[in-house]
Design an enzyme around this catalytic site. Structure first.
Site, PDB file in Angstrom:
ATOM      1  N   GLU A  55      27.490  58.360  34.555  1.00 52.78           N
ATOM      2  CA  GLU A  55      26.217  58.796  33.984  1.00 52.78           C
ATOM      3  C   GLU A  55      26.281  60.259  33.548  1.00 52.78           C
ATOM      4  OE1 GLU A  55      25.336  55.939  37.466  1.00 52.78           O
ATOM      5  OE2 GLU A  55      26.841  57.431  36.897  1.00 52.78           O
ATOM      6  N   SER A 176      67.985  39.155  40.415  1.00 48.21           N
ATOM      7  CA  SER A 176      66.690  38.624  40.002  1.00 48.21           C
ATOM      8  C   SER A 176      66.257  39.117  38.626  1.00 48.21           C
ATOM      9  CB  SER A 176      65.619  39.021  41.026  1.00 48.21           C
ATOM     10  OG  SER A 176      65.494  40.430  41.102  1.00 48.21           O
ATOM     11  N   LEU A 302      58.432  40.516  54.844  1.00 49.03           N
ATOM     12  CA  LEU A 302      57.152  41.217  54.870  1.00 49.03           C
ATOM     13  C   LEU A 302      56.057  40.377  54.222  1.00 49.03           C
ATOM     14  CD1 LEU A 302      55.386  43.639  55.472  1.00 49.03           C
ATOM     15  CD2 LEU A 302      56.243  44.736  53.392  1.00 49.03           C
TER      16      LEU A 302
END
Length: 366
Positions: A55, A176, A302
């Protein structure tokens, strides 16, 4: 609410999206100021913590351009704040500027503000209108971590996985790059940019030496990097030390982490659990640091522990149309004695990215 309200709120949400990677730990908020007949006078969005909220930024935009906003309407994606935090109340700024009407997409979940901002504006004689459920939902989605921290006392935990059709994240030797397409990887950086912290494990660092930073996106600062490292094995030459951002290492009480402190890492001692560190303590510490969204990119141990302990709110899965055969699994989970009666997660969205699919799943609510 009328068509102009809908259009101006849509524009205000576009402004709010400019706060991604900028406003944390404050929510992402946009504000458009205009007239009831459809003229836009000014707009703004929340800046870095301690700087202008949406604002105030919009009012400053009007002043820079010499525009008088008295009698105008402000369309705001989140209830204007009514308390003194790092900055003065936005309610006061709107009142002093002579705004006549405020349209609000959603109430602020912060208990110091919730409903009080609207009440304060109305006491000052402003007309305040709340938008419908669709606008409120859009605000919650944009600020899902802020809403989580305000209502649940913990950040929103999002886990990113890039997998083949047969659920593999890498070949047996760890290669990967790349299972998923460039489009999917680029989208992944957008989610990193949303986060206040990127959480990984020492296994991922030792195996892949990732940088774990935001690339290809404009952000005010990189998310902090948090590493679960029970025995303080983090190499001093790890690439994650490269970007200018805080690095926090979570380790056990007896681990010697002095060399990491010299490297510039902050050390946080955590209690241990049967499977390693108490991961709920890691999440609680990140919450205390005003982290809204935690982005997890880690290995199967994990990731599996976080899921098994019920600490993951959302799965961000990139599914490649590739079969790898033997390879590394995405999650290492404990064996189940029987099939569950209900799914653990529910699909929130499915979107194509290049040749891949992006699946977003949310934790099932009982």
């Amino acid at each position: 609410m009328n068509p102009i309200d809908d259009a101006r709120l849509a524009r205000a949400f576009h402004c709010a999206e400019q706060s991604i990677g900028l406003s944390d730990p404050n929510p992402r908020v946009g504000c458009v100021i205009g007239t009831e007949d459809g003229h836009v006078l000014a707009e703004g969005w929340t800046q870095a913590a301690g700087q202008a909220h949406a604002e105030v930024a919009a009012l400053a935009d009007a002043r820079r351009r010499g525009i008088d906003v008295r009698g105008g309407t402000a369309w705001v994606t989140l209830e204007p704040c009514s308390h003194h935090g790092r900055t003065p109340p936005c309610c006061d700024a709107l009142i002093e500027a002579g705004i006549a009407r405020v349209v609000v997409a959603a109430l602020d979940p912060n208990p110091e503000v919730h409903g009080r901002g609207i009440a304060r504006l109305r006491r000052a004689g402003l007309q305040v209108d709340l938008a419908g459920d669709a606008q409120a939902k859009r605000c919650r989605e944009l600020n899902i971590g802020f809403f989580s921290r305000m209502t649940r006392g913990r950040p929103w935990v999002r886990m990113k996985l890039a997998i083949s059709l047969d659920g593999r994240t890498a070949l047996p030797d760890g290669r990967s790059q790349w299972i998923t397409s460039e489009q999917a990887r680029s989208d992944g950086h957008s989610w990193r940019a949303r986060s206040g912290a990127i959480l990984t494990g020492i296994g991922t660092v030792l195996a892949d030496d990732p940088t774990l930073n935001v690339r290809g996106r404009s952000v005010q600062g990189q998310p902090l990097c948090a590493v679960v490292d029970t025995h303080a094995r983090l190499p001093l030459h790890a690439k994650l030390f490269g970007p200018a951002r805080p690095v926090i290492v979570y380790t056990q009480a007896q681990a010697d982490a002095s060399r990491l402190e010299v490297r510039g890492a902050s050390i946080r001692r955590c209690p241990t659990a049967p499977a390693g560190l108490a991961l709920d303590a890691v999440i609680a510490d990140l919450s205390a640091r005003e982290i809204n969204e935690i982005h997890v990119e880690a290995g199967p141990t994990l990731c599996g522990s976080l899921v098994a302990q019920g600490l993951v709110d959302e799965l961000l899965v990139y599914l490649a149309p590739t079969l790898l055969g033997p390879g590394r699994e995405a999650l290492s989970l404990p064996e189940r004695a029987q099939l569950p009666e209900a799914p653990d997660f529910v699909f929130s969205s499915i979107s194509p990215f290049g040749p891949d699919l992006r699946l977003i799943l949310r934790k099932r609510l009982d």
